[in-house]
Motif scaffolding. Structure first.
Motif, mmCIF file in Angstrom:
data_model
loop_
_atom_site.group_PDB
_atom_site.id
_atom_site.type_symbol
_atom_site.label_atom_id
_atom_site.label_comp_id
_atom_site.label_asym_id
_atom_site.label_seq_id
_atom_site.Cartn_x
_atom_site.Cartn_y
_atom_site.Cartn_z
ATOM 1 N N LEU A 1 -5.928 5.688 -1.314
ATOM 2 C CA LEU A 1 -5.555 6.599 -2.402
ATOM 3 C C LEU A 1 -4.048 6.830 -2.433
ATOM 4 C CD1 LEU A 1 -8.374 9.299 -2.134
ATOM 5 C CD2 LEU A 1 -8.226 7.384 -3.726
ATOM 6 N N PHE A 2 -3.427 6.896 -1.259
ATOM 7 C CA PHE A 2 -1.982 7.117 -1.179
ATOM 8 C C PHE A 2 -1.218 5.968 -1.831
ATOM 9 C CE2 PHE A 2 2.039 6.479 1.127
ATOM 10 C CZ PHE A 2 2.650 7.702 0.878
ATOM 11 N N LEU A 3 -1.647 4.741 -1.568
ATOM 12 C CA LEU A 3 -0.964 3.580 -2.150
ATOM 13 C C LEU A 3 -1.168 3.512 -3.664
ATOM 14 C CD1 LEU A 3 -1.711 0.839 0.546
ATOM 15 C CD2 LEU A 3 0.447 2.030 0.104
ATOM 16 N N LEU A 4 -2.342 3.959 -4.122
ATOM 17 C CA LEU A 4 -2.573 4.008 -5.560
ATOM 18 C C LEU A 4 -1.649 5.021 -6.238
ATOM 19 C CD1 LEU A 4 -6.487 3.904 -5.793
ATOM 20 C CD2 LEU A 4 -4.887 2.062 -6.347
ATOM 21 N N ALA A 5 -1.411 6.164 -5.551
ATOM 22 C CA ALA A 5 -0.607 7.233 -6.144
ATOM 23 C C ALA A 5 0.890 6.982 -6.010
ATOM 24 C CB ALA A 5 -0.976 8.572 -5.501
ATOM 25 N N ILE A 6 1.307 6.380 -4.883
ATOM 26 C CA ILE A 6 2.740 6.248 -4.603
ATOM 27 C C ILE A 6 3.432 5.303 -5.585
ATOM 28 C CG2 ILE A 6 2.691 4.309 -3.004
ATOM 29 C CD1 ILE A 6 4.621 7.560 -2.414
ATOM 30 N N PHE A 7 2.687 4.367 -6.153
ATOM 31 C CA PHE A 7 3.285 3.410 -7.083
ATOM 32 C C PHE A 7 3.106 3.807 -8.551
ATOM 33 C CE2 PHE A 7 2.667 0.685 -3.297
ATOM 34 C CZ PHE A 7 3.994 0.280 -3.124
ATOM 35 N N LEU A 8 2.543 4.988 -8.795
ATOM 36 C CA LEU A 8 2.400 5.457 -10.174
ATOM 37 C C LEU A 8 3.755 5.930 -10.701
ATOM 38 C CD1 LEU A 8 -0.898 7.553 -10.008
ATOM 39 C CD2 LEU A 8 -0.591 5.347 -11.148
ATOM 40 N N PRO A 9 4.111 5.569 -11.940
ATOM 41 C CA PRO A 9 5.349 6.079 -12.530
ATOM 42 C C PRO A 9 5.117 7.452 -13.161
ATOM 43 C CG PRO A 9 4.342 4.490 -14.009
ATOM 44 C CD PRO A 9 3.452 4.553 -12.791
ATOM 45 N N PHE A 10 5.989 8.417 -12.827
ATOM 46 C CA PHE A 10 5.917 9.758 -13.408
ATOM 47 C C PHE A 10 7.211 10.036 -14.155
ATOM 48 C CE2 PHE A 10 3.225 9.963 -9.581
ATOM 49 C CZ PHE A 10 2.024 10.358 -10.153
ATOM 50 N N CYS A 11 7.107 10.259 -15.451
ATOM 51 C CA CYS A 11 8.298 10.512 -16.263
ATOM 52 C C CYS A 11 8.194 11.825 -17.027
ATOM 53 C CB CYS A 11 8.536 9.345 -17.223
ATOM 54 S SG CYS A 11 7.089 8.871 -18.192
ATOM 55 N N GLY A 12 7.210 12.654 -16.712
ATOM 56 C CA GLY A 12 7.020 13.943 -17.367
ATOM 57 C C GLY A 12 5.858 13.879 -18.352
ATOM 58 N N PRO A 13 5.154 15.026 -18.537
ATOM 59 C CA PRO A 13 5.355 16.328 -17.908
ATOM 60 C C PRO A 13 4.988 16.332 -16.421
ATOM 61 C CG PRO A 13 3.310 16.323 -19.147
ATOM 62 C CD PRO A 13 3.978 15.006 -19.435
ATOM 63 N N PHE B 1 -11.141 3.427 -11.702
ATOM 64 C CA PHE B 1 -12.323 2.791 -11.118
ATOM 65 C C PHE B 1 -12.134 2.531 -9.622
ATOM 66 C CE2 PHE B 1 -13.179 1.672 -15.595
ATOM 67 C CZ PHE B 1 -14.499 2.107 -15.664
ATOM 68 N N LEU B 2 -10.896 2.249 -9.208
ATOM 69 C CA LEU B 2 -10.621 2.073 -7.779
ATOM 70 C C LEU B 2 -10.820 3.390 -7.031
ATOM 71 C CD1 LEU B 2 -7.425 -0.208 -7.879
ATOM 72 C CD2 LEU B 2 -9.786 -0.886 -7.355
ATOM 73 N N VAL B 3 -10.441 4.495 -7.668
ATOM 74 C CA VAL B 3 -10.644 5.811 -7.059
ATOM 75 C C VAL B 3 -12.135 6.118 -6.943
ATOM 76 C CG1 VAL B 3 -10.249 8.287 -7.299
ATOM 77 C CG2 VAL B 3 -8.429 6.673 -7.870
ATOM 78 N N ILE B 4 -12.890 5.781 -7.975
ATOM 79 C CA ILE B 4 -14.344 5.982 -7.931
ATOM 80 C C ILE B 4 -14.944 5.195 -6.768
ATOM 81 C CG2 ILE B 4 -16.521 5.561 -9.136
ATOM 82 C CD1 ILE B 4 -15.050 6.077 -11.757
ATOM 83 N N ALA B 5 -14.500 3.941 -6.598
ATOM 84 C CA ALA B 5 -15.016 3.114 -5.510
ATOM 85 C C ALA B 5 -14.608 3.678 -4.157
ATOM 86 C CB ALA B 5 -14.510 1.682 -5.661
ATOM 87 N N ASN B 6 -13.374 4.156 -4.053
ATOM 88 C CA ASN B 6 -12.859 4.651 -2.779
ATOM 89 C C ASN B 6 -13.476 5.992 -2.392
ATOM 90 O OD1 ASN B 6 -10.847 6.406 -1.174
ATOM 91 N ND2 ASN B 6 -10.006 4.360 -0.895
ATOM 92 N N SER B 7 -13.664 6.885 -3.345
ATOM 93 C CA SER B 7 -14.121 8.241 -3.034
ATOM 94 C C SER B 7 -15.530 8.521 -3.547
ATOM 95 C CB SER B 7 -13.143 9.261 -3.635
ATOM 96 O OG SER B 7 -11.855 9.111 -3.091
ATOM 97 N N GLY B 8 -15.760 8.292 -4.834
ATOM 98 C CA GLY B 8 -17.044 8.644 -5.427
ATOM 99 C C GLY B 8 -18.209 7.835 -4.891
ATOM 100 N N LEU B 9 -18.115 6.504 -5.005
ATOM 101 C CA LEU B 9 -19.215 5.649 -4.555
ATOM 102 C C LEU B 9 -19.367 5.691 -3.036
ATOM 103 C CD1 LEU B 9 -18.836 2.528 -6.883
ATOM 104 C CD2 LEU B 9 -20.461 4.421 -7.063
#
Length: 312
Positions: free
Chosen positions: A157-169, A195-203
């Motif tokens: 999950l950390f690698l999925l979040a760390i590469f996300l671009p955030f430009c606001g809000p 869907f990767l988050v669902i596989a990692n956490s939900g499923l």
């Protein structure tokens, strides 16, 4: 990658905008946090300083109490601080750190609960092989595997979040940094990542929950052949485990099994597995557990006795 630098901090919207509600929530969570520390420290000390530490079930319970403390401490202190401040701000780096640590200790806790279920299965369904299958070396291996499982879950999950671009809000509609609220803020298409988050956490959560409930079903089938006294003891122990499993996994599955969307109810369900369950675990595992109550009485009453005797 440059867009991500446009956001250096996030604003947590928290649980409520009402100042009165925030003060009431602060007092409630303060009591909860104190109860979590008191209850889990009592369990850890009672197991460590008694013969229960040599039993696999209590060996795992000791580390479950420790993981409860670490898990809730990644969220609760920040939540209580934000309830008393006007602007609830968290830096980008602290947000990513909170995301990693929360899911790491949460993953460790899930794996330890699974190890406890395996211990009960072996004890009831294969009692003649229990000493071999649940040796101290095997228990240490399960504990190590729990830490490794928690790390793999959180680093994904950390690698999925760390590469996300955030430009606001930069306003997170939650009381801590979690993956779905962050996906909502990302300046990119997060459909596939969801869907990767669902596989990692939900499923994963749903799969472990099904396996745990199947193991307890097999245990219940086996205890029918036991004597009334042994059946009552086995059912009493397993009922505590089943209660913890349902209270922990039901809200986890609700939050993470669906696509990358956030609902107002998510905050309430998240409170269950980040604060309420760590607070209830000591009560659940002691109220119907005679061995645990005897250990608490022996360790703590004995300590007070010797302290009083030394003062005389």
């Amino acid at each position: 990658m440059e867009n991500r630098n446009n956001v250096t901090e996030f604003i947590l919207l928290g649980l409520s905008k009402s100042k009165r509600v925030q003060i009431l929530c602060f007092l409630f969570f303060l009591l909860c946090y104190l109860a979590i520390w008191l209850g889990n420290l009592i369990i850890m000390a009672s197991i460590t300083y008694s013969q229960l530490i040599n039993q696999p079930m209590y060996f795992f319970l000791n580390y479950l109490a420790l993981s409860d403390l670490l898990y809730t401490s990644t969220v609760t202190p920040k939540l209580m601080t934000d309830l008393l401040t006007g602007k609830k701000v968290i830096s980008y780096h602290n947000c990513m750190t909170q995301l990693f640590t929360t899911h790491f200790f949460g993953g460790v806790e899930v794996c330890i609960i699974t190890g406890m279920a395996y211990d009960r299965y072996v004890a009831i369904c294969k009692p003649l092989h229990y000493a071999i299958l649940m040796s101290r070396q095997r228990c240490n291996s399960i504990l190590g595997a729990s830490c490794a499982g928690g790390f793999l879950h959180s680093i994904g999950l950390f690698l999925l979040a760390i590469f996300l671009p955030f430009c606001g809000p930069n306003e997170i509609d939650h009381y801590f940094c979690d993956v779905y609220p962050l996906l909502k803020l990302a300046c990119t298409d997060t459909h596939k990542i969801g869907f990767l988050v669902i596989a990692n956490s939900g499923l994963m959560g749903l799969g472990i929950f099904v396996v745990l409930m199947a193991s307890y079903f097999m245990i219940l089938c086996n205890v029918r052949a036991y004597s009334a006294e042994n059946r009552h003891k086995a059912l009493s122990t397993c009922s505590s485990h089943i209660t913890v499993v349902i209270l922990f996994f039901a809200p986890v599955i609700f939050v993470y099994i669906r696509p990358a969307t956030t609902l107002p109810e998510d905050k309430v369900f998240t409170l269950f597995y980040t604060i309420i369950v760590p607070m209830l675990n000591p009560l659940i595992y002691t109220l119907r557990n005679t061995e645990m109550k005897n250990a608490i009485r022996k360790v703590w009453c004995g300590a007070r006795f010797w302290k009083g005797k030394s003062m005389i």
